[in-house]
Design a protein around this motif. Structure first.
Motif, mmCIF file in Angstrom:
data_model
loop_
_atom_site.group_PDB
_atom_site.id
_atom_site.type_symbol
_atom_site.label_atom_id
_atom_site.label_comp_id
_atom_site.label_asym_id
_atom_site.label_seq_id
_atom_site.Cartn_x
_atom_site.Cartn_y
_atom_site.Cartn_z
ATOM 1 N N PHE B 214 1.283 -0.832 0.165
ATOM 2 C CA PHE B 214 -0.157 -0.189 -0.205
ATOM 3 C C PHE B 214 0.886 1.270 0.133
ATOM 4 N N SER B 215 2.120 0.811 0.325
ATOM 5 C CA SER B 215 2.541 2.631 0.116
ATOM 6 C C SER B 215 3.103 2.990 -0.799
ATOM 7 N N PHE B 216 3.368 1.930 -2.097
ATOM 8 C CA PHE B 216 3.061 2.390 -3.350
ATOM 9 C C PHE B 216 1.874 3.651 -3.785
ATOM 10 N N LYS B 217 0.927 2.358 -3.435
ATOM 11 C CA LYS B 217 -0.526 3.030 -3.388
ATOM 12 C C LYS B 217 -0.513 4.533 -3.097
ATOM 13 N N ILE B 218 0.402 4.768 -2.015
ATOM 14 C CA ILE B 218 -0.074 6.434 -1.384
ATOM 15 C C ILE B 218 1.010 6.875 -2.001
ATOM 16 N N ALA B 219 2.753 6.256 -2.372
ATOM 17 C CA ALA B 219 2.997 7.039 -2.978
ATOM 18 C C ALA B 219 4.214 7.491 -1.567
ATOM 19 N N ALA B 220 5.070 6.413 -0.829
ATOM 20 C CA ALA B 220 5.092 7.723 0.134
ATOM 21 C C ALA B 220 6.302 6.717 -0.435
ATOM 22 N N PHE B 221 7.612 7.367 1.033
ATOM 23 C CA PHE B 221 8.904 7.756 0.025
ATOM 24 C C PHE B 221 10.216 6.808 -0.407
ATOM 25 N N PRO B 222 10.144 5.069 0.006
ATOM 26 C CA PRO B 222 11.286 4.409 -0.826
ATOM 27 C C PRO B 222 10.460 3.610 -1.796
ATOM 28 N N PHE B 223 9.468 4.524 -2.451
ATOM 29 C CA PHE B 223 8.270 3.162 -3.352
ATOM 30 C C PHE B 223 7.362 4.491 -4.306
ATOM 31 N N VAL B 227 5.888 8.243 -9.357
ATOM 32 C CA VAL B 227 4.817 9.625 -9.366
ATOM 33 C C VAL B 227 4.942 9.765 -10.043
ATOM 34 N N PRO B 228 6.118 11.162 -9.561
ATOM 35 C CA PRO B 228 7.023 12.164 -11.079
ATOM 36 C C PRO B 228 6.324 11.794 -12.374
ATOM 37 N N ASP B 229 6.818 10.801 -12.921
ATOM 38 C CA ASP B 229 6.758 10.177 -14.127
ATOM 39 C C ASP B 229 5.123 9.714 -14.886
ATOM 40 N N VAL B 230 4.396 9.526 -13.661
ATOM 41 C CA VAL B 230 3.468 9.116 -13.861
ATOM 42 C C VAL B 230 1.889 10.270 -14.178
ATOM 43 N N TYR B 231 2.319 11.743 -13.237
ATOM 44 C CA TYR B 231 1.615 12.402 -13.407
ATOM 45 C C TYR B 231 2.081 13.279 -14.560
ATOM 46 N N GLN B 232 2.996 13.598 -14.949
ATOM 47 C CA GLN B 232 3.687 14.163 -15.783
ATOM 48 C C GLN B 232 2.717 13.900 -17.057
ATOM 49 N N GLY B 233 3.581 12.098 -17.880
ATOM 50 C CA GLY B 233 2.677 11.314 -18.470
ATOM 51 C C GLY B 233 1.681 12.114 -18.703
ATOM 52 N N SER B 234 1.163 11.399 -18.003
ATOM 53 C CA SER B 234 -0.659 11.405 -18.076
ATOM 54 C C SER B 234 -1.563 12.140 -18.137
ATOM 55 N N PRO B 235 -2.708 12.330 -18.776
ATOM 56 C CA PRO B 235 -3.750 13.791 -18.630
ATOM 57 C C PRO B 235 -4.106 14.055 -17.515
#
Lengths: 87, 475
Positions: B214-223, B227-235
């Motif tokens: 779930f740390s991946f899903k909430i975008a916490a630090f080591p995981f 996040v930045p790549d997905v936010y930049q690339g998606s609508p």
């Protein structure tokens, strides 16, 4: 098996092989669910496995579609070369 | 045999599920689906949101053989998800035209991802959490890569998919271990057997794997790498949904699972793990965000640091923490969606106007947009009269109550750092001349969505006590 899957995801550079390693992780979870289920005589674990299998199939469909869409735009499967989004 | 009175209790889920089917049929047979589908999905989301908030004080109950819970905070979460998704649909109407591709699947996927979130928030069984998580994530993978002709969208989608599926592997294995040690997946059974389980290594490893997933899903630090790549690339509108709805849903599941720990008032054995995650993501997110030039990447790093603040509430693990997290998630959803909405409105064709410098002098040409963005930025930075401040305040209070004062101090330091990059945008908008002419497409529906979310942010800032009381009474 879970550890082999994790290691595969972390070390392999081919998108398809990474994907296969993820499937390996899911299947290791399935095996342990079935084992625990027969060990404790509680059928919920076996039921759970069916759900995991169905979800894994859906995920495989979406994942392969994404890989094909990418491959049409850039014919490579090496995830180190997929790097236009960087700061 | 299913009791039919239970059907009424899960009406919000049924409305959305039915809405997906209606939209699918509509998309197939109607030539005007592009015009009607957005409004249909807004209607569905609004009905569900109003119904959930109206029935919030229904007696809390567990239905369908201990699978789902109804009433109370579950309905509060339903309200957050549906209002958020309705705002996203409002913003999308004009954004999708600008983005250049319309696929009818867009709104259908939006609805199915919201159904997944609602299942996650209402779950009373690990099986339902897993199914909700996957329904949400699979819809998100497709939404991220919606524009299949664009390489950046493909890349965002692939990265999101590979890391998301990796996280799913962790979650499933964690659930398998929890099942092995408790021989049940029902959270009520796990709560009842909790005290003997805390000494069971298998159980602890299982919960840890679950938390890592779930740390991946909430975008916490080591995981956080995706996040930045997905936010930049998606609508942009979809990125807004990832950062708010997706995060809120993941937090709701973690809360449901960890409530087993709270209700037994046992020693919270996961505090060390959670406080390390919280510290690292707060500081990393705010420091790296300073260096960003792309506004979507900046918002991505700021969402990492917000995940850190929220994790403080989990680490302190008391009633204040739970109430603080739920309140913070509500404010965060509205202010972050507002910020992403403005980015979506200013973004030009072919993903232009996304650098922070293109916001210079905005107050001269679009005073209303600039004022709204300033409001959202102040709120995200946590400056007192706005809702963001109270969210942070309640969470820091919970940390102090749990003897984790050092964590609260680090949180204050990190939010002081984050003021820099939020205020930088405000300064650029108001005190700098624009160096290039920037074409902004007007969007009335988008503006409506922004105004609604700003009203919600201000309301949450004026009446934090009332809402917090409501949330606390349901714990």
């Amino acid at each position: 098996m879970f550890v082999v899957g994790v290691a595969g995801v972390l070390t392999r550079r081919n998108a398809i092989i990474v994907f296969m390693s993820i499937e390996l992780m899911l299947n290791s979870a399935n095996l342990s669910l079935v084992t625990f289920s027969s060990f404790s005589g509680n059928p919920v674990g076996q039921l759970f496995v069916f759900f995991v299998m169905a979800v894994a199939a859906a995920e495989a469909a979406v994942g392969l579609a994404i890989i094909i869409a990418l491959f049409r735009n850039k014919p490579t499967l090496n995830i180190d070369e997929i790097n236009i989004l960087k700061w | 045999m299913i009791d039919f009175s239970e059907i009424f209790l899960i009406l919000p889920l049924i409305v959305i599920g039915f809405g997906i089917l209606v939209s699918l049929v509509f998309e197939m047979y109607s030539k005007q689906s592009e015009k009607i589908l957005p409004w249909l999905s807004i209607l569905i989301f609004t009905i569900t949101a109003i119904f959930s908030i109206a029935t919030i004080s229904e007696p809390r109950d567990v239905v369908f053989h201990n699978m789902l819970s109804v009433g109370g905070n579950t309905h509060f979460f339903y309200f957050i998800f549906n209002i958020g998704a309705a705002l996203v649909s409002l913003l999308s109407i004009d954004y999708i035209k600008k983005y250049g591709t319309y696929y009818g699947e867009y709104y259908i996927l939006l609805q199915s991802s919201v159904l997944g979130m609602m299942l996650m928030a209402g779950a009373k069984d690990l099986l339902v959490i897993f199914l909700g998580l996957e329904l949400m994530s699979i819809s998100f993978y497709v939404l991220a890569g919606l524009n299949r002709k664009k390489l950046s969208a493909n890349e965002a989608s692939l990265k999101y998919f590979l890391l998301g599926a990796f996280a799913t592997g962790f979650v499933v294995y964690g659930i398998a271990l929890i099942y092995g040690s408790a021989s049940s997946t029902s959270l009520d059974v796990i709560t009842a057997d909790f005290s003997p389980l805390t000494n069971n290594l298998l159980f602890i490893v299982g919960v840890l794997l679950f938390l890592i997933g779930f740390s991946f899903k909430i975008a916490a630090f080591p995981f956080h790498m995706w996040v930045p790549d997905v936010y930049q690339g998606s609508p942009t509108t979809v990125a807004g949904l990832f950062s708010t709805g997706g995060k809120a849903a993941a937090f709701s599941s973690i809360l449901i699972t960890l409530i087993a720990v709270f209700s037994n008032s046992a020693q919270n054995i996961f505090t060390p793990y959670l406080s390390v995650i919280a510290t690292l993501s707060m500081l990393f997110g705010s420091i790296v965000a300073i260096a960003q030039e792309d506004i979507k990447r900046m918002l991505a790093y700021s969402s990492i640091s917000h995940a850190g603040y929220l994790t403080i509430g989990l680490a302190s693990g008391n009633e204040y923490g739970v109430a603080g997290i739920i309140f913070y998630l509500a404010t965060y959803t509205f202010m972050n969606l507002g910020a992403f909405g403005i980015v979506a409105m200013i973004e030009g064709e072919n993903e232009s106007n996304l650098t922070i410098s293109s916001y210079a002098g905005l107050s001269k040409r679009k005073p209303l947009l600039a004022a709204l963005l300033a409001l959202f930025m102040f709120s995200l930075a946590g400056i007192p009269p706005f809702a963001g401040f109270f969210g942070k305040y309640y969470i820091f209070i919970s940390a102090i109550k749990a003897d984790l004062t050092w964590l609260a101090v680090l949180g204050v330091i990190s939010s002081a750092i984050s003021v820099y990059f939020y205020i930088r945008i405000v300064v650029l908008m108001y005190f700098k001349e624009a160096d290039s002419e920037l074409i902004i497409h007007d969007s009335r529906t988008g503006l409506l969505a922004l105004i609604i979310s700003s009203i919600l942010v201000v309301l949450l800032g004026i009446f934090p006590g009332t809402i917090l009381q409501l949330i606390t009474s349901f714990i």
